[in-house]
Design an enzyme around this catalytic site. Sequence first.
Site, mmCIF file in Angstrom:
data_model
loop_
_atom_site.group_PDB
_atom_site.id
_atom_site.type_symbol
_atom_site.label_atom_id
_atom_site.label_comp_id
_atom_site.label_asym_id
_atom_site.label_seq_id
_atom_site.Cartn_x
_atom_site.Cartn_y
_atom_site.Cartn_z
ATOM 1 N N GLY C 147 60.442 31.405 -19.662
ATOM 2 C CA GLY C 147 59.963 32.927 -19.974
ATOM 3 C C GLY C 147 59.630 33.581 -18.495
ATOM 4 N N CYS C 148 59.909 34.915 -18.421
ATOM 5 C CA CYS C 148 59.575 35.656 -17.016
ATOM 6 C C CYS C 148 58.325 35.385 -16.881
ATOM 7 C CB CYS C 148 60.052 37.058 -17.399
ATOM 8 S SG CYS C 148 59.296 37.853 -19.023
ATOM 9 N N TYR C 149 57.256 35.749 -17.584
ATOM 10 C CA TYR C 149 55.875 35.440 -17.116
ATOM 11 C C TYR C 149 55.633 34.017 -16.843
ATOM 12 C CZ TYR C 149 54.440 40.281 -18.869
ATOM 13 O OH TYR C 149 54.210 41.631 -19.120
#
Lengths: 344, 344, 344, 344
Positions: C147-149
Amino acid sequence: MKVGIIGATGYGGLELIRLLHNHQEVENIDLFTSSEEGIQFSNKYTHLMNIHDQPLLKIENDKLANYDVIFTSTPSGVSTELLPPLIGAGPKLIDLSGDFRLKDATEYVQWYKKTPAPPEAIAKSVYGLTEWNEEAIQQAQLIANPGCYPTAVLLSVLPLIKENLIDASGLVIDAKSGISGAGNKPNQMTHFSETNENTAIYKIHEHQHIPEIEQAISNFAGKTSPVTFTTHLVPMTRGIISTSYAPVTSGVTEQQLTNALEETYANHPFVRIIKETNKFGTNQVYGSNFCDIHVRLDPRTNRATIVSVIDNLVKGAAGQAIQNMNVQFGLDQMTGLQQVPLFI
Amino acid sequence: MKVGIIGATGYGGLELIRLLHNHQEVENIDLFTSSEEGIQFSNKYTHLMNIHDQPLLKIENDKLANYDVIFTSTPSGVSTELLPPLIGAGPKLIDLSGDFRLKDATEYVQWYKKTPAPPEAIAKSVYGLTEWNEEAIQQAQLIANPGCYPTAVLLSVLPLIKENLIDASGLVIDAKSGISGAGNKPNQMTHFSETNENTAIYKIHEHQHIPEIEQAISNFAGKTSPVTFTTHLVPMTRGIISTSYAPVTSGVTEQQLTNALEETYANHPFVRIIKETNKFGTNQVYGSNFCDIHVRLDPRTNRATIVSVIDNLVKGAAGQAIQNMNVQFGLDQMTGLQQVPLFI
Amino acid sequence: MKVGIIGATGYGGLELIRLLHNHQEVENIDLFTSSEEGIQFSNKYTHLMNIHDQPLLKIENDKLANYDVIFTSTPSGVSTELLPPLIGAGPKLIDLSGDFRLKDATEYVQWYKKTPAPPEAIAKSVYGLTEWNEEAIQQAQLIANPGCYPTAVLLSVLPLIKENLIDASGLVIDAKSGISGAGNKPNQMTHFSETNENTAIYKIHEHQHIPEIEQAISNFAGKTSPVTFTTHLVPMTRGIISTSYAPVTSGVTEQQLTNALEETYANHPFVRIIKETNKFGTNQVYGSNFCDIHVRLDPRTNRATIVSVIDNLVKGAAGQAIQNMNVQFGLDQMTGLQQVPLFI
Amino acid sequence: MKVGIIGATGYGGLELIRLLHNHQEVENIDLFTSSEEGIQFSNKYTHLMNIHDQPLLKIENDKLANYDVIFTSTPSGVSTELLPPLIGAGPKLIDLSGDFRLKDATEYVQWYKKTPAPPEAIAKSVYGLTEWNEEAIQQAQLIANPGCYPTAVLLSVLPLIKENLIDASGLVIDAKSGISGAGNKPNQMTHFSETNENTAIYKIHEHQHIPEIEQAISNFAGKTSPVTFTTHLVPMTRGIISTSYAPVTSGVTEQQLTNALEETYANHPFVRIIKETNKFGTNQVYGSNFCDIHVRLDPRTNRATIVSVIDNLVKGAAGQAIQNMNVQFGLDQMTGLQQVPLFI
């Protein structure tokens, strides 16, 4: 004064609430809905907590008749049906949609692609460009509040056309608007990631504000010719800047152009003529009911560049609607509309 | 190829570094400065860490003569002095400033308020609007790279003027630019809080790109008449959208307008003619060297609306400069310039 | 290499196209859709005109099996069904959704509220945090792209936890993201007028990236404790900044923290440790595959502040996916990913 | 009431003018300057045309003594010299700078790197966090108006610390601010092109608001421990969101946290406790004097996440200053401060 608002969940409606909440003559504001009856409004819009916590009310003609004024801030085609039954009844009616603006029903059909309002209702409506139609507004029950773009355009070009200082048949209008003009319904045109860092042109030669502008030029300045009008979306929330170009009549000077504007609006507190400026932008009217206008003559081309800025949600919608209400009720036009522009 | 950049700390310079870093034929990039000699560039601009860590070099003509190409991305009045000594020496010279664009020195003085370059230097410079001047660019040592606004304007209107489809004497150009066009020097015009949520018009009828546009219309399309040209700042970093209006020649159709554009640019990979579109905006070329053009005829007014978008830092500055370098060195124009637009 | 992309119309998909278009080893990119078969992609996304004009293809397992690599950039719950039939078949599979990241299916159900992928498929997936899992990625057919985070968070805190320099049980992570992280589906959370000029916290303590972060801390740094993780939306399109806070182990110095980061990433070209800086922001990695990290020790509280920035669509999605593809195919990790940050 | 403003050209000053212009008890506003005497203010700030056209006045103590209240909205180190001569004279003094906030002069020197105000002046100043210091404010001549960040932080955490519901020694505060907090002086930190599309952390562990927060926690909640406090710049003009994290005392529930906030502010009209919300952001207080607070307990980590939002120029500066003026003069706190948040 008891005020009812239909279509409060839209941005025009929210702005009416913001401004009316501090209007000295308004003692009660009720919100009406076709579909969300009973919902506490500040649950939907947290920013109104402790300000407007009442539930949304169901639209019923009996109830509506008891208000002093009803604002409709609804999508095209809604007030067409809602308002006719209230004509002749108690409340003043101020419609922020385009449904009652065009006197020619065929034009409404052509540009809005909807069924027009009944002819007798259209006949009774008065176009609410306050600075140009004050007497009629004072007498009217039903006001067709102007569109955001037409307000910015007309206030700046009407004096020059009327005084024969510019040639209306050569008028080219390039308008730029913040995204709030597109309303509160999410779609690809208003999706942040595709709107941010983007300036775009849309509805080229097809914007429904074109006939509204032409009708007003004809009615208020006596010239009938089609105009070129385009609209752009810029990545900001509020504000319209309208840049108009037209050949000036032979011999006309920049000073004459400025004088015509100053004389026309000498007694109109919401229109300010800016004379010298390096930068003229929408933030100088942000959050306020002002329309600022600046004009320059290009001696190389003998064309005038006429620029105006408004907050599309205030002077371009809710603010002018309240200004019209003030006129209808014999109040000072500025009542409740003395907000200082935020600028930053 | 060995490349030198003078003025690397400006936005044109940074963009040259961004694009040249991945150019297949460039093996070395050196940055020159008049005042910050010895400073490690990636300490000043962190985003270039591990990409360009070399120190800034002092500007010395001996050293500069050893490069294959020198780019100058400096404020007006600087390359006027820097480049003449290098004319006739080894490197190709590509100037991103306005110093060598205007052939008439009195116009330079009038619009730039600076001392012009020596006449013999101006005489040798070639205007680098690649799609319209490729042969001359191929032969030239010194390129005057076009301004950002003129690039967007000229690419869209030149074909229509040249083919006598529109009337150049009635041309009105309304341009809107992101803030990066104003460069990297902080001032009130670029201060975030006064620029954000603001669209503004500036330098009305006084922008120094006006004579550049008129000169190119005369040279490439054979029409000499003053144009009305205004510029607006919109709250985004990159991008220019130019909206031009002109009466069409009697009988001309929208299809003819589109055809003229398509034929002119049939073999030019960076110009794209967009035919049907609901929304036409700057983000469709963001970060790339494309210029997209769209034209529509308004049958009600018989005027054409001609719209074009570019990334002002790429096709409007560094990208076109590299495109010109490619032409000068006989490379494929797209070498190093195949970036896909970011769009979001 | 022949590449297939499922879910190309989303922002992850668009970014894959942008980056793969210039990847030296990719010769063919095909786009697959479940619902828009036959549509010419550049008609839908004008920015891809002349770049990707091919029509969208129908998803069919037979066809998919002929590609070297398939990327899925689809909403949660889609690749759960699409990918299992392809396991064991020809193409490498790289899933940008969250469907194969969590090894514990009950956690998937709890946080994603969807049916999990089959256990044997989950068992075969390898978590694609490239810098921490390169060997496994090299062997894997199916990559669960992070995921990006989690990418921004993990790259910055893992070295410090693994080296016992900070106390993972006291870890507080405050992350801020641009709006593109919310995807291309318009809704009130991504509506320009309510997102612009607004910084907001959302999904407090409920973000589905929480278990992903905790699982990776356990797997790569050997510590199991819940973390506090919150997410904010800031009014920009791209970029994530993650600010993490944790008590440092007694006696640890700022220099030790920086050293641990530098040593961990000494041979990893996409992670840059920034030592001295006045301002550390997302624009320094804009459009690139870099993750920049900065750490500071607060001597007054004995807590470390660990900051990292990524472009959420590149290192946080498509860029890391391509980095993983490069590893799977034995290419240099930087192939096709040498974009210089745009910065402005 | 006659009001004088020193430092009107700054954003705090402009906001004082915006709000005081519609304050019912204010009949006259004069602006003072050290360097621009005689300049017509609306020539400098066009948005104030027809609102404040008077020229700027020279700062002279004799004249200042005749006002009912003097606001100083000046850079650090200016009111240190301007205000002491006026102590004991007629006007109430409200200082929006940090010069009189810290009771410990050595802390002022350490964090502000300036010469502190005279000790007897500091001794007489009262910290103007209205909701927590109303009685002292009522008696005070000289108010040290709180910083923007401390206002957002303190209003949200003080009730929970005072009631021993959270552990102040574990307090981590992550604050994000719009750019207007950096004032009206252009520099690289506020330059649009480097600020737009960028979220950045700055002054890590070194912000001068840290000792102000700690002093207030000690004075109002009786706990002395250093806090971790970081500040971020987000690309918007107005607004602060403060996200604080702290371990809760064993056994404490989310309900207790919410109750403590609600009870503390039951009679304070400008603080609103938001209970259930999906998205909590700065636009819900935009342009208004509200501080909205939301608290959530993370059962997995036993930490509370405490969020608050203010408009940094209103409740974080000019609005709270006027609120304090109202208290000093025995007026209803809301006088002149009933602006409804703009939201959009």
